[in-house]
Design a protein around this motif. Structure first.
Motif, short mmCIF file in Angstrom:
data_model
loop_
_atom_site.label_atom_id
_atom_site.label_comp_id
_atom_site.label_asym_id
_atom_site.label_seq_id
_atom_site.Cartn_x
_atom_site.Cartn_y
_atom_site.Cartn_z
N ARG A 143 1.16 -20.08 42.15
CA ARG A 143 1.81 -18.78 42.32
C ARG A 143 1.73 -18.37 43.79
O ARG A 143 0.75 -18.64 44.46
CB ARG A 143 1.12 -17.74 41.44
CG ARG A 143 1.46 -17.90 39.99
CD ARG A 143 0.47 -17.19 39.13
NE ARG A 143 -0.80 -17.88 39.12
CZ ARG A 143 -1.10 -18.90 38.32
NH1 ARG A 143 -0.21 -19.32 37.46
NH2 ARG A 143 -2.26 -19.49 38.37
N ARG A 144 2.79 -17.74 44.28
CA ARG A 144 2.88 -17.52 45.71
C ARG A 144 2.32 -16.16 46.13
O ARG A 144 1.63 -16.04 47.11
CB ARG A 144 4.35 -17.62 46.14
CG ARG A 144 5.05 -18.87 45.65
CD ARG A 144 6.43 -18.94 46.25
NE ARG A 144 6.36 -18.95 47.69
CZ ARG A 144 6.67 -20.01 48.43
NH1 ARG A 144 7.10 -21.10 47.88
NH2 ARG A 144 6.58 -19.96 49.74
N HIS A 148 8.70 -14.19 48.46
CA HIS A 148 9.56 -14.74 47.42
C HIS A 148 9.47 -13.92 46.14
O HIS A 148 10.41 -13.86 45.35
CB HIS A 148 9.16 -16.18 47.09
CG HIS A 148 9.49 -17.16 48.17
ND1 HIS A 148 8.72 -17.30 49.30
CD2 HIS A 148 10.51 -18.03 48.29
CE1 HIS A 148 9.25 -18.22 50.06
NE2 HIS A 148 10.34 -18.69 49.49
N CYS A 149 8.31 -13.32 45.88
CA CYS A 149 8.07 -12.63 44.62
C CYS A 149 8.76 -11.26 44.57
O CYS A 149 9.00 -10.74 43.48
CB CYS A 149 6.58 -12.44 44.40
SG CYS A 149 5.65 -13.98 44.45
N CYS A 152 11.95 -11.52 42.68
CA CYS A 152 11.99 -12.55 41.62
C CYS A 152 12.07 -11.88 40.25
O CYS A 152 11.30 -10.99 39.92
CB CYS A 152 10.74 -13.42 41.71
SG CYS A 152 10.66 -14.65 40.41
N ARG A 155 8.88 -11.71 37.89
CA ARG A 155 7.68 -11.08 38.42
C ARG A 155 6.79 -10.47 37.33
O ARG A 155 5.57 -10.63 37.34
CB ARG A 155 8.08 -10.01 39.43
CG ARG A 155 6.89 -9.43 40.14
CD ARG A 155 7.30 -8.54 41.28
NE ARG A 155 6.11 -8.12 41.98
CZ ARG A 155 6.05 -7.88 43.26
NH1 ARG A 155 7.11 -8.03 44.00
NH2 ARG A 155 4.92 -7.50 43.81
N CYS A 158 5.16 -13.30 35.39
CA CYS A 158 4.29 -14.15 36.21
C CYS A 158 3.06 -13.39 36.73
O CYS A 158 1.97 -13.94 36.82
CB CYS A 158 5.12 -14.69 37.37
SG CYS A 158 4.22 -15.64 38.56
N PRO A 160 2.17 -12.23 39.78
CA PRO A 160 1.55 -13.01 40.86
C PRO A 160 0.40 -12.28 41.55
O PRO A 160 -0.55 -12.92 42.00
CB PRO A 160 2.70 -13.26 41.83
CG PRO A 160 3.69 -12.17 41.55
CD PRO A 160 3.57 -11.89 40.08
S1 SF4 Z 1 6.88 -13.94 40.84
FE1 SF4 Z 1 8.48 -15.52 40.94
S2 SF4 Z 1 8.42 -16.27 43.08
FE2 SF4 Z 1 6.49 -15.18 42.69
S3 SF4 Z 1 5.06 -16.79 42.05
FE3 SF4 Z 1 5.96 -15.88 40.19
S4 SF4 Z 1 7.74 -17.19 39.70
FE4 SF4 Z 1 7.14 -17.65 41.83
#
Ligand code: SF4
Length: 181
Positions: A143-144, A148-149, A152, A155, A158, A160
């Motif tokens: 996960r970044r 980028h997030c 996204c 989000r 994920c 992040p």
């Molecule tokens: S929010 Fe999207 S860009 Fe950010 S880590 Fe998760 S999948 Fe990847």
């Protein structure tokens, strides 16, 4: 998983305009829309929004994007990699080199030309090796939690910020993707 957000919907609306396959002649150029692509060498299939064919048969791919052409460098790099992969497919399909291509930012109706350099070719090949390695190991990319997030659509799924800061969560999630015998 896939989830929509305003940016994915804008992208879909934009691509509806160029997603119908078709051919026309414009200013002496043959212009193909929604052209399927492949590369046996790279093991890739895909589609490019528009290809302009010069009189000698050389292709010039154009990929449509919404949003600004003044993206942060790291995010613009993703667009460049996509374009380079399309150019490499067209090179294999047509036998012509594809030294340049363009991104068309529909909101502003502006183009950004991209030089398909040897460095971009190499970056595409490296990315393919890394993606195949992750697939064969059954692992997700890390996960970044970076720029980028911000836009996204995944989000909320994920999360992040939570996961990137929490080593225990990371280990649990990674463990879910190990083979269990
Ligand atoms: S929010 Fe999207 S860009 Fe950010 S880590 Fe998760 S999948 Fe990847």
């Amino acid at each position: 998983m896939f989830q929509e957000n305003i940016f994915t919907q804008r992208g879909q609306a934009l691509h509806k305009r160029v997603d119908d396959p078709g051919v026309e002649v414009r200013d002496g150029l043959r212009v193909e829309r929604a052209l399927p692509l492949y590369s046996d060498r790279l093991g890739l299939v895909g589609k490019v929004d528009v290809v302009e064919f010069l009189p000698d048969g050389s292709p010039y791919p154009v990929e449509y994007k919404h949003g600004s052409r003044h993206k942060r460098a790291e995010i613009a790099r993703c667009d460049d990699l996509q374009l380079a992969a399309q150019a490499m497919c067209l090179e294999e399909m047509t036998g012509h080199s594809v030294p340049e291509a363009a991104l068309f930012y529909a909101t502003l109706r502006r183009c950004r030309e991209v030089l398909i350099s040897p460095e971009l070719h190499q970056a595409v090949e490296t990315a393919l090796v890394e993606i195949r390695s992750m697939l064969s190991l059954g692992r997700l990319p890390p996960r970044r939690n970076d720029d980028h997030c911000r836009a996204c659509s995944l989000r909320d799924l994920c999360q992040p910020e939570v996961l990137a800061d929490n080593e225990r969560h990371r280990r649990v999630l990674d463990h879910l993707f190990y083979e269990d015998d």
